[in-house]
Design an enzyme around this catalytic site. Sequence first.
Site, PDB file in Angstrom:
ATOM      1  CE  LYS A 115      74.096  29.150  35.252  1.00 54.69           C
ATOM      2  NZ  LYS A 115      73.098  28.578  36.147  1.00 54.69           N
ATOM      3  CE  LYS A 207      71.386  36.358  32.680  1.00 55.50           C
ATOM      4  NZ  LYS A 207      71.075  34.930  32.552  1.00 55.50           N
ATOM      5  CE  LYS A 210      68.930  34.117  41.575  1.00 53.16           C
ATOM      6  NZ  LYS A 210      68.505  32.734  41.393  1.00 53.16           N
TER       7      LYS A 210
HETATM    8  P1  AMP Z   1      67.196  31.898  37.896  1.00 53.58           P
HETATM    9  O1  AMP Z   1      67.490  32.770  39.030  1.00 53.58           O
HETATM   10  O2  AMP Z   1      68.305  31.745  36.913  1.00 53.58           O
HETATM   11  O3  AMP Z   1      66.582  30.585  38.310  1.00 53.58           O
HETATM   12  O4  AMP Z   1      66.054  32.651  37.088  1.00 53.58           O
HETATM   13  C1  AMP Z   1      64.721  32.682  37.525  1.00 53.58           C
HETATM   14  C2  AMP Z   1      63.856  33.372  36.499  1.00 53.58           C
HETATM   15  O5  AMP Z   1      64.243  34.755  36.397  1.00 53.58           O
HETATM   16  C3  AMP Z   1      63.950  32.803  35.091  1.00 53.58           C
HETATM   17  O6  AMP Z   1      62.668  32.816  34.489  1.00 53.58           O
HETATM   18  C4  AMP Z   1      64.882  33.742  34.390  1.00 53.58           C
HETATM   19  O7  AMP Z   1      64.670  33.777  33.010  1.00 53.58           O
HETATM   20  C5  AMP Z   1      64.500  35.071  35.042  1.00 53.58           C
HETATM   21  N1  AMP Z   1      65.617  36.016  34.984  1.00 53.58           N
HETATM   22  C6  AMP Z   1      66.851  35.877  35.529  1.00 53.58           C
HETATM   23  N2  AMP Z   1      67.621  36.957  35.290  1.00 53.58           N
HETATM   24  C7  AMP Z   1      66.841  37.812  34.575  1.00 53.58           C
HETATM   25  C8  AMP Z   1      67.056  39.122  34.024  1.00 53.58           C
HETATM   26  N3  AMP Z   1      68.218  39.750  34.162  1.00 53.58           N
HETATM   27  N4  AMP Z   1      66.029  39.706  33.371  1.00 53.58           N
HETATM   28  C9  AMP Z   1      64.827  39.077  33.227  1.00 53.58           C
HETATM   29  N5  AMP Z   1      64.563  37.850  33.721  1.00 53.58           N
HETATM   30  C10 AMP Z   1      65.550  37.224  34.384  1.00 53.58           C
END
Ligand code: AMP
Length: 344
Positions: A115, A207, A210
């Site tokens: 990041k 991956k 967003k």
């Molecule tokens: P975040 O949006 O980064 O706060 O992620 C929220 C949750 O979604 C966390 O538990 C991440 O590990 C999970 N997560 C985010 N992106 C992915 C992805 N591409 N595949 C699986 N889990 C994800």
Amino acid sequence: MAQFPELVFSGVQPTGNLHLGNYLGALKRFVEMQATHSCLYCVVDLHAMTMPHDPEQLRQNTRAVTAAFLACGIDAKKNIVFNQSRVSEHAELAWALDCVARLGWLNRMTQFKEKAGKDRENASVGLYNYPVLMAADILVYRATHVPVGDDQKQHLELARDIAQKFNNDFDASIAAHGHGDAFFPLPEPLIQGPATRVMSLRDGTKKMSKSDPSEYAHIALTDDADTIVQKIRKAKTDAEPLPGEVGGLAGRPEADNLVGIFAALGDETKADVLSRFAGSQFSGFKNALADLTVAKLGPIRAEIIRLNGDDAYVDSVLAEGAEKARAIARPNMDAVKDVLGLIR
Ligand code: AMP
Ligand code: TRP
């Protein structure tokens, strides 16, 4: 080590539209956990400030993530749904844990490196400190289990290291204050199932996130049926038909990803899916995948849209959740103060 009652905690950042990866890696798992556990599900707004942010956007995104939690089936009456900044004990414990965590540990965090990018000197101190706040989120409740996607594994390991070091450094004081031989549990990551790391639909080695500039890389929980069908139809694949066994997915990241998504959406294993689609071309498989995705996400989308029109209700859920969360966090934080020698 002392036994701690099982308690689930997880958080999601309000930083943009939630996508299929968030759903399969996290939200869907959150919903499953509530059948067997007491759960706290937190919209981590303080974490969303570690990168440059727009205040009005943060307010809206916090409500949007809350709406998604509820739309996916999280029961806010049975569990605790709240936004992090409302419970100041998170930030308070983060300071105490800052004094426990070591620079060397944080320097190894790959998410910070990604990041911060090349211009590391210009990253916020908050971005660097992000994993310590995350440890505090969990430990302020003495939560024992943390369902997350695969990308959070390293952060969970850090949270365990911090908990362990606190327990060791202050063991005499912990015992003297009647907290047994361990103050914090070592929180266990729950990273399970066929979709712990959902990949971009445009590139099976990246991956799903967003922030991907390509609209076609991810499926948002708010995408309509036509958009979902389009995105799946355009998803990158290879030229071979689907294999009959999981081993045949090796070296085929796009195929592996789509099969994993199919399995996770339908609550089956990749082997189950392949036993039906062995030898199929992607065109037929994609049609089935699009139908399944639309069937699963459609009702969630409708409920998100309904809740997006009812800020008053969503805000009331967050306010109530914060009250319940604070009732657990405050006594724990007071005990931390006693252990650390902070007069209160
Ligand atoms: P975040 O949006 O980064 O706060 O992620 C929220 C949750 O979604 C966390 O538990 C991440 O590990 C999970 N997560 C985010 N992106 C992915 C992805 N591409 N595949 C699986 N889990 C994800
Ligand atoms: N860092 C997590 C993510 O980006 C979000 C998060 C913050 C979290 N605090 C947490 C997840 C505590 C689990 C437990 O996905």
